[in-house]
Motif scaffolding. Structure first.
Motif, mmCIF file in Angstrom:
data_model
loop_
_atom_site.group_PDB
_atom_site.id
_atom_site.type_symbol
_atom_site.label_atom_id
_atom_site.label_comp_id
_atom_site.label_asym_id
_atom_site.label_seq_id
_atom_site.Cartn_x
_atom_site.Cartn_y
_atom_site.Cartn_z
ATOM 1 N N ARG A 82 0.716 -1.216 -0.067
ATOM 2 C CA ARG A 82 0.059 0.105 0.070
ATOM 3 C C ARG A 82 0.806 1.314 0.230
ATOM 4 O O ARG A 82 0.477 2.303 -0.935
ATOM 5 C CB ARG A 82 -1.068 -0.004 1.329
ATOM 6 N N HIS A 83 1.771 1.360 0.953
ATOM 7 C CA HIS A 83 2.514 2.655 0.948
ATOM 8 C C HIS A 83 3.884 2.319 1.310
ATOM 9 O O HIS A 83 4.437 1.516 2.015
ATOM 10 C CB HIS A 83 2.173 3.239 2.389
ATOM 11 N N SER A 138 0.241 0.896 -4.049
ATOM 12 C CA SER A 138 -1.117 0.784 -4.444
ATOM 13 C C SER A 138 -1.677 2.314 -4.106
ATOM 14 O O SER A 138 -2.562 2.976 -4.707
ATOM 15 C CB SER A 138 -1.830 0.085 -4.224
ATOM 16 N N ARG A 139 -1.329 2.728 -2.908
ATOM 17 C CA ARG A 139 -2.074 3.897 -2.401
ATOM 18 C C ARG A 139 -1.140 5.159 -2.080
ATOM 19 O O ARG A 139 -1.643 6.296 -1.461
ATOM 20 C CB ARG A 139 -2.594 3.608 -0.996
ATOM 21 N N ASP A 140 -0.062 5.421 -2.836
ATOM 22 C CA ASP A 140 0.810 6.546 -2.672
ATOM 23 C C ASP A 140 0.319 7.633 -3.826
ATOM 24 O O ASP A 140 1.059 8.444 -3.855
ATOM 25 C CB ASP A 140 2.199 6.071 -2.769
ATOM 26 N N GLN A 141 -0.414 7.256 -4.912
ATOM 27 C CA GLN A 141 -0.952 8.023 -5.589
ATOM 28 C C GLN A 141 -2.371 8.201 -5.546
ATOM 29 O O GLN A 141 -3.253 7.352 -5.265
ATOM 30 C CB GLN A 141 -0.413 8.056 -7.005
ATOM 31 N N GLN A 143 -4.428 7.321 -8.275
ATOM 32 C CA GLN A 143 -5.034 5.946 -8.765
ATOM 33 C C GLN A 143 -4.298 4.872 -8.164
ATOM 34 O O GLN A 143 -3.099 4.947 -8.101
ATOM 35 C CB GLN A 143 -4.628 6.075 -10.330
ATOM 36 N N LYS A 144 -4.965 3.940 -7.915
ATOM 37 C CA LYS A 144 -4.452 2.682 -7.489
ATOM 38 C C LYS A 144 -3.467 1.778 -8.641
ATOM 39 O O LYS A 144 -3.627 1.773 -9.813
ATOM 40 C CB LYS A 144 -5.298 1.616 -7.201
ATOM 41 N N TYR A 146 -1.425 -1.706 -9.141
ATOM 42 C CA TYR A 146 -1.028 -2.925 -8.511
ATOM 43 C C TYR A 146 0.197 -3.700 -9.379
ATOM 44 O O TYR A 146 0.605 -3.182 -10.517
ATOM 45 C CB TYR A 146 -2.280 -3.867 -8.624
ATOM 46 N N HIS A 149 -0.212 -3.890 -13.019
ATOM 47 C CA HIS A 149 0.145 -2.798 -13.734
ATOM 48 C C HIS A 149 1.428 -2.681 -14.216
ATOM 49 O O HIS A 149 1.890 -2.272 -15.402
ATOM 50 C CB HIS A 149 -0.440 -1.610 -13.185
#
Length: 221
Positions: A82-83, A138-141, A143-144, A146, A149
């Motif tokens: 996530r972060h 995944s959560r540092d911007q 849009q997610k 993964y 991607h």
């Protein structure tokens, strides 16, 4: 439930078992696509460390950059969390053993983050392991993002590992048994279609054959 600190007595039996996993080391000269989001990175790290040690101790097992024609194909590691600041498991180990544009874009380096010894390990890793790491925070911007991607972003290098005529390598996926394995497989099939010029049916058979031959390994829970 049982309150914390409760003495259950000598007759209480707690059943434990060890389940044999599917992930085993591959030959050092076989390129690998290692995908381990979240806690799935733990067995991936054990593979990476094993390959680092095997290659470092073998004078002839140097894996070159897979970017140029004719060179050996480079291992790729995909990790998702996530972060960056909270969830980047094995960060120092990765910086010591892997090259990574994703992590080093901000000027961070193994030497600056883990000390002089880690810097020396990073220098050694260019001979001993030579894997490239790609991380999806995944959560540092807004849009997610993964691991699937990131796989799509690096389709050429991913196909170099999968291509029987070039890398003829192995895929190892470790982590959640929910959507992740199918999402990853969907992207890998798309890469085989776009980069390998396979039809949709041929791509499906391609990965089924890899699985039968032990070259598409899924360890999910």
């Amino acid at each position: 439930g049982v309150e914390e600190g409760t003495d259950l007595g000598p007759d209480v039996v707690v059943p434990l078992f060890v389940k044999r996993g599917r992930i085993h080391p591959a030959p050092a000269d076989m390129p690998e696509l290692l995908i381990g989001p979240g806690t799935g990175i733990a067995p991936i790290m054990s593979l990476l460390q094993d390959r680092f040690a095997a290659r470092a101790s073998s004078s002839g097992a140097v894996v070159a950059d897979g970017g140029g024609d004719g060179g050996a194909v480079q291992d790729m590691v995909f990790f998702g969390c996530r972060h960056r600041s909270k969830d980047f498991l094995f960060r120092d180990d990765f910086l010591a053993m892997c090259e990574s544009d994703d992590i080093l874009a901000s000027g961070e380096s193994a030497a600056s983050s883990t000390g002089e010894a880690a810097g020396e390990n990073a220098e050694t890793s260019r001979v001993g392991c030579h894997a490239r790491l790609h991380v999806a925070f995944s959560r540092d911007q807004p849009q997610k993002v993964y691991v699937q991607h990131k796989l799509a972003e690096h389709a050429d290098a991913v196909w170099a590992i999968l291509d029987p005529a070039r890398g003829n390598g192995r895929v190892v996926i470790s982590g959640s048994s929910q959507r992740m394995p199918q999402d990853v497989l969907t992207v890998l099939k798309r890469i085989a279609i776009l980069k390998g010029k396979l039809s949709e049916q041929e791509a499906g058979r391609f990965f089924k054959q890899m699985q039968r031959h032990g070259k598409y390994v899924l360890e999910a829970w």
